[in-house]
Design a protein around this motif. Structure first.
Motif, PDB file in Angstrom:
ATOM      1  N   GLU A  39      52.934  -5.205  85.648  1.00 57.55           N
ATOM      2  CA  GLU A  39      51.773  -5.778  84.986  1.00 57.55           C
ATOM      3  C   GLU A  39      51.374  -7.054  85.719  1.00 57.55           C
ATOM      4  O   GLU A  39      52.235  -7.849  86.074  1.00 57.55           O
ATOM      5  CB  GLU A  39      52.114  -6.124  83.537  1.00 57.55           C
ATOM      6  CG  GLU A  39      52.704  -4.967  82.771  1.00 57.55           C
ATOM      7  CD  GLU A  39      53.512  -5.417  81.558  1.00 57.55           C
ATOM      8  OE1 GLU A  39      53.609  -6.630  81.279  1.00 57.55           O
ATOM      9  OE2 GLU A  39      54.055  -4.523  80.898  1.00 57.55           O
ATOM     10  N   PHE A  42      48.024 -12.493  82.965  1.00 51.27           N
ATOM     11  CA  PHE A  42      46.722 -12.835  82.407  1.00 51.27           C
ATOM     12  C   PHE A  42      46.131 -13.996  83.188  1.00 51.27           C
ATOM     13  O   PHE A  42      46.824 -14.954  83.510  1.00 51.27           O
ATOM     14  CB  PHE A  42      46.918 -13.243  80.937  1.00 51.27           C
ATOM     15  CG  PHE A  42      45.651 -13.567  80.204  1.00 51.27           C
ATOM     16  CD1 PHE A  42      44.791 -12.553  79.805  1.00 51.27           C
ATOM     17  CD2 PHE A  42      45.329 -14.875  79.899  1.00 51.27           C
ATOM     18  CE1 PHE A  42      43.636 -12.846  79.112  1.00 51.27           C
ATOM     19  CE2 PHE A  42      44.175 -15.174  79.211  1.00 51.27           C
ATOM     20  CZ  PHE A  42      43.323 -14.160  78.811  1.00 51.27           C
ATOM     21  N   HIS A  43      44.853 -13.894  83.508  1.00 50.93           N
ATOM     22  CA  HIS A  43      44.175 -14.962  84.242  1.00 50.93           C
ATOM     23  C   HIS A  43      43.083 -15.582  83.372  1.00 50.93           C
ATOM     24  O   HIS A  43      42.344 -14.877  82.707  1.00 50.93           O
ATOM     25  CB  HIS A  43      43.531 -14.430  85.531  1.00 50.93           C
ATOM     26  CG  HIS A  43      44.541 -13.960  86.512  1.00 50.93           C
ATOM     27  ND1 HIS A  43      45.241 -14.812  87.329  1.00 50.93           N
ATOM     28  CD2 HIS A  43      45.003 -12.714  86.797  1.00 50.93           C
ATOM     29  CE1 HIS A  43      46.074 -14.113  88.072  1.00 50.93           C
ATOM     30  NE2 HIS A  43      45.952 -12.838  87.765  1.00 50.93           N
ATOM     31  N   SER A  55      42.794 -14.306  73.454  1.00 51.88           N
ATOM     32  CA  SER A  55      42.684 -13.348  74.551  1.00 51.88           C
ATOM     33  C   SER A  55      44.044 -13.050  75.172  1.00 51.88           C
ATOM     34  O   SER A  55      44.347 -11.905  75.486  1.00 51.88           O
ATOM     35  CB  SER A  55      41.733 -13.880  75.632  1.00 51.88           C
ATOM     36  OG  SER A  55      40.441 -14.026  75.110  1.00 51.88           O
ATOM     37  N   LEU A  56      44.857 -14.091  75.352  1.00 46.62           N
ATOM     38  CA  LEU A  56      46.187 -13.908  75.930  1.00 46.62           C
ATOM     39  C   LEU A  56      47.033 -13.014  75.039  1.00 46.62           C
ATOM     40  O   LEU A  56      47.677 -12.077  75.511  1.00 46.62           O
ATOM     41  CB  LEU A  56      46.877 -15.255  76.148  1.00 46.62           C
ATOM     42  CG  LEU A  56      48.324 -15.205  76.629  1.00 46.62           C
ATOM     43  CD1 LEU A  56      48.430 -14.466  77.961  1.00 46.62           C
ATOM     44  CD2 LEU A  56      48.896 -16.607  76.744  1.00 46.62           C
ATOM     45  N   SER A  57      47.014 -13.274  73.755  1.00 47.37           N
ATOM     46  CA  SER A  57      47.789 -12.480  72.815  1.00 47.37           C
ATOM     47  C   SER A  57      47.329 -11.023  72.827  1.00 47.37           C
ATOM     48  O   SER A  57      48.150 -10.104  72.870  1.00 47.37           O
ATOM     49  CB  SER A  57      47.649 -13.070  71.415  1.00 47.37           C
ATOM     50  OG  SER A  57      48.297 -12.253  70.478  1.00 47.37           O
ATOM     51  N   ASP A  58      46.023 -10.801  72.795  1.00 47.76           N
ATOM     52  CA  ASP A  58      45.483  -9.442  72.838  1.00 47.76           C
ATOM     53  C   ASP A  58      45.881  -8.748  74.134  1.00 47.76           C
ATOM     54  O   ASP A  58      46.276  -7.585  74.134  1.00 47.76           O
ATOM     55  CB  ASP A  58      43.956  -9.451  72.724  1.00 47.76           C
ATOM     56  CG  ASP A  58      43.474  -9.787  71.322  1.00 47.76           C
ATOM     57  OD1 ASP A  58      44.294  -9.781  70.383  1.00 47.76           O
ATOM     58  OD2 ASP A  58      42.265 -10.057  71.181  1.00 47.76           O
ATOM     59  N   TYR A  59      45.733  -9.450  75.235  1.00 48.33           N
ATOM     60  CA  TYR A  59      46.076  -8.892  76.540  1.00 48.33           C
ATOM     61  C   TYR A  59      47.543  -8.478  76.578  1.00 48.33           C
ATOM     62  O   TYR A  59      47.873  -7.362  76.986  1.00 48.33           O
ATOM     63  CB  TYR A  59      45.774  -9.903  77.651  1.00 48.33           C
ATOM     64  CG  TYR A  59      46.209  -9.443  79.025  1.00 48.33           C
ATOM     65  CD1 TYR A  59      45.435  -8.540  79.751  1.00 48.33           C
ATOM     66  CD2 TYR A  59      47.404  -9.888  79.587  1.00 48.33           C
ATOM     67  CE1 TYR A  59      45.836  -8.104  81.006  1.00 48.33           C
ATOM     68  CE2 TYR A  59      47.809  -9.453  80.840  1.00 48.33           C
ATOM     69  CZ  TYR A  59      47.021  -8.566  81.547  1.00 48.33           C
ATOM     70  OH  TYR A  59      47.431  -8.136  82.780  1.00 48.33           O
ATOM     71  N   GLN A  60      48.416  -9.377  76.148  1.00 48.47           N
ATOM     72  CA  GLN A  60      49.847  -9.085  76.182  1.00 48.47           C
ATOM     73  C   GLN A  60      50.198  -7.903  75.290  1.00 48.47           C
ATOM     74  O   GLN A  60      50.994  -7.042  75.679  1.00 48.47           O
ATOM     75  CB  GLN A  60      50.650 -10.327  75.780  1.00 48.47           C
ATOM     76  CG  GLN A  60      50.613 -11.408  76.835  1.00 48.47           C
ATOM     77  CD  GLN A  60      51.260 -12.702  76.376  1.00 48.47           C
ATOM     78  OE1 GLN A  60      51.259 -13.026  75.188  1.00 48.47           O
ATOM     79  NE2 GLN A  60      51.807 -13.449  77.328  1.00 48.47           N
ATOM     80  N   GLN A  62      48.193  -5.392  74.389  1.00 49.37           N
ATOM     81  CA  GLN A  62      47.640  -4.172  74.970  1.00 49.37           C
ATOM     82  C   GLN A  62      48.445  -3.719  76.186  1.00 49.37           C
ATOM     83  O   GLN A  62      48.751  -2.539  76.337  1.00 49.37           O
ATOM     84  CB  GLN A  62      46.177  -4.373  75.354  1.00 49.37           C
ATOM     85  CG  GLN A  62      45.256  -4.477  74.169  1.00 49.37           C
ATOM     86  CD  GLN A  62      43.823  -4.834  74.565  1.00 49.37           C
ATOM     87  OE1 GLN A  62      43.501  -4.922  75.741  1.00 49.37           O
ATOM     88  NE2 GLN A  62      42.975  -5.039  73.571  1.00 49.37           N
ATOM     89  N   ILE A  63      48.766  -4.654  77.050  1.00 48.49           N
ATOM     90  CA  ILE A  63      49.475  -4.300  78.280  1.00 48.49           C
ATOM     91  C   ILE A  63      50.898  -3.841  77.968  1.00 48.49           C
ATOM     92  O   ILE A  63      51.414  -2.909  78.596  1.00 48.49           O
ATOM     93  CB  ILE A  63      49.418  -5.472  79.298  1.00 48.49           C
ATOM     94  CG1 ILE A  63      49.455  -4.942  80.721  1.00 48.49           C
ATOM     95  CG2 ILE A  63      50.504  -6.465  79.115  1.00 48.49           C
ATOM     96  CD1 ILE A  63      48.187  -4.370  81.195  1.00 48.49           C
ATOM     97  N   THR A  91      56.351  -8.217  85.399  1.00 50.17           N
ATOM     98  CA  THR A  91      55.090  -8.940  85.490  1.00 50.17           C
ATOM     99  C   THR A  91      55.147  -9.760  86.765  1.00 50.17           C
ATOM    100  O   THR A  91      56.108 -10.497  86.993  1.00 50.17           O
ATOM    101  CB  THR A  91      54.890  -9.872  84.273  1.00 50.17           C
ATOM    102  OG1 THR A  91      54.929  -9.076  83.084  1.00 50.17           O
ATOM    103  CG2 THR A  91      53.564 -10.599  84.353  1.00 50.17           C
TER     104      THR A  91
END
Length: 148
Positions: A39, A42-43, A55-60, A62-63, A91
């Protein structure tokens, strides 16, 4: 010959085909497999603190869910093929480096991975993780190409 094969996968169709072929190879050799998905972190470019946290929480989430689905399916395929395997998530900013590092750390004697065969500007813009593994790995690399 080969006793421990690292099989990186990104869940793409070609990568899934390479997984099947790699597991067949492992079975024929009596080798074990380590199946890896990498993975990218997140940027953040220009967001407020609240946006970043959400956004970070959602990204993590989902990934992580995607990786778990991918690795669970791969482990099932390995079991069906009769190949002992372990699965790993990593990661890393540079997926090719995570592949090389994992091969070294896990004492893999072969990396078997897909190449999308991008050429021209697509190869320049998108880069090729497979090309980078080939260029930098001291572990032998078997490349599965798209069948014509």
């Amino acid at each position: 010959m080969y006793k421990h094969i690292l099989i990186p996968t990104d869940g793409s169709q070609l990568s899934s085909e390479a997984l099947v072929e790699s597991l067949d190879l492992a079975k024929s050799l009596g080798a074990k497999a380590t199946i890896l998905t990498v993975e990218e972190p997140f940027h953040v470019f220009a967001m407020g603190a609240a946006q970043v946290a959400h956004s970070l929480s959602d990204y993590q989430d989902q990934i992580r869910a995607q990786a778990e689905r991918l690795l669970s399916a791969a482990a099932s395929q390995a079991r069906e093929a009769g190949v002992p395997c372990e699965t790993l998530r990593a990661t890393h900013e540079d997926p090719y480096q995570a592949i090389i590092d994992t091969a070294r750390e896990r004492h893999c004697d072969l990396i078997a991975m897909a190449s999308h065969g991008r050429r021209g500007m697509a190869a320049v813009v998108l880069g090729s993780q497979t090309q980078k593994v080939l260029a930098h790995s001291t572990t032998p690399v078997l490349v599965y190409r798209k069948k014509a």
